[in-house]
Design an enzyme around this catalytic site. Structure first.
Site, PDB file in Angstrom:
ATOM      1  N   GLY A 127      52.959  29.368 -51.984  1.00 57.26           N
ATOM      2  CA  GLY A 127      53.945  28.309 -52.161  1.00 57.26           C
ATOM      3  C   GLY A 127      54.799  28.514 -53.401  1.00 57.26           C
ATOM      4  CG  ASP A 169      56.351  24.707 -45.453  1.00 59.01           C
ATOM      5  OD1 ASP A 169      55.612  23.701 -45.478  1.00 59.01           O
ATOM      6  OD2 ASP A 169      56.650  25.364 -46.460  1.00 59.01           O
ATOM      7  CD  GLU A 181      54.028  33.793 -62.302  1.00 61.76           C
ATOM      8  OE1 GLU A 181      53.126  33.058 -61.831  1.00 61.76           O
ATOM      9  OE2 GLU A 181      55.066  33.354 -62.820  1.00 61.76           O
TER      10      GLU A 181
END
Length: 340
Positions: free
Chosen positions: A35, A63, A245
């Site tokens: 997300g 979604d 990340e």
């Protein structure tokens, strides 16, 4: 291709999604990831690029957040609708948790439960919901059935966050279980229930148990057929979207492993929100974040050397509306070159 000249390593795969545009046999394209990494922006942009090279494109959001309407600034619903400014790009937003009763009613008006008052109210729904995932499975099957009857050349799915993305792979099994339960119910109590249903006006839409079984079988056949197409790399591919990340990279690796185990093709990763600060940039936070991103980018390139890895910059404004989406979509097919 012209953008190939920008790649210094001759053996590196092109850092764009051009190969997806060039693969004319593709029918199903899934866009998924954790997300908040830019799935909807990426799927809308990919659909825009596809509309330039394909006769007709359908963009579907599964979604529950339904961001397609926000992205294009246009309201979409469960019926396919042309996107403003396009003649061959349509979009629709479906609720994967659509109710079983709506499906049984086949779009008709809601009717009073014929089993109410007999101590059996909602029995069919209770039976269906006792099978994990059947509601989403039937809803998805119904959508696929609609899509099959429409003549779209390619369908792009803007999927729910990672945890829900791969549920469609389990749908054939879920529907098999549902069918088995209904078959067992029908054989044991069919005549009695049909008699009761008949006296109470039948199921929604005037159906009986045999009609319900026939509908379930039809849905199962549709899902089975489409599932076969999903596992054909000539017809289906999955585009992973992430940011540089740790958690996003971890989710991407987990998703790719799961896709591989199910035999679903995936060979493209879009890395969004990358910073490209200038060398003399005084922003310490920007430089520190870029250093972190660079570390994870190197890991992505090492892990997925046989993937098309697309690097997308962090923009100063939101990507909303046709013009901004078109501008963003260009960077999916022409590698972004940061300013000096």
């Amino acid at each position: 291709m012209s953008s190939t000249a920008l790649i210094h390593d001759d053996e590196a795969l092109e850092p764009t999604l051009q190969s997806i545009l060039d693969q004319k046999t593709l029918r199903w394209i899934f866009v998924g990831g954790k997300g908040g990494v830019g799935k909807t922006t990426t799927s809308c942009s990919l659909a825009i690029q596809l509309s330039k090279v394909r006769k007709s494109v359908l963009l579907i959001s599964t979604d529950p957040a339904h961001n397609l309407s926000d992205a294009f600034g246009q309201k979409f619903g469960k019926e396919a609708r042309l996107v403003d400014g396009f003649t061959n790009l349509s979009a629709m937003e479906i609720d994967p948790n659509g109710s079983i009763q709506d499906l049984l009613a086949s779009g008709g008006e809601a009717q009073e439960d014929p089993l109410a008052g007999l101590g059996m109210g909602g029995m069919m729904q209770d039976l269906a919901f006792s099978i994990p995932g059947v509601d989403e499975a039937m809803s998805f099957a119904e959508v696929l059935k609609q899509v099959k009857s429409l003549s779209y050349e390619v369908i792009v799915f803007d999927t729910a966050p990672t945890g829900h993305t791969l549920r469609f792979l389990q749908f054939p099994t879920v529907l098999e279980k549902a069918l088995a339960k209904l078959s067992q119910l029908s054989s044991q109590f069919g005549p009695m229930l049909n008699s009761i249903l008949g006296s109470r006006g039948g199921l929604p839409g005037g159906q009986n148990l045999d009609d319900l079984m026939s509908k379930m079988e039809s849905l199962r056949e549709t899902i089975s057929e489409v599932n076969t197409q999903f596992k054909n790399p000539d017809m289906t591919t999955f585009v992973c979207v992430c940011i540089a990340e740790f958690l996003s990279l971890y989710e991407t690796e987990r998703m790719i492993q799961e896709l591989t185990s199910y035999g679903i093709d995936t060979h493209a990763i879009v890395v969004n929100q990358l910073l490209f600060p200038k060398k003399d940039n005084p922003c310490e936070q920007c430089n520190a974040r870029r250093k972190m991103q660079k570390k994870y980018l190197e890991q992505i390139e090492e892990l997925y050397e046989d993937f098309n890895v697309v690097r997308m910059p962090l923009l100063v404004e939101e990507v909303r509306g046709k013009e901004k989406l078109e501008k963003f979509s260009e960077m999916l097919v022409k590698p972004y070159v940061p300013p000096e």
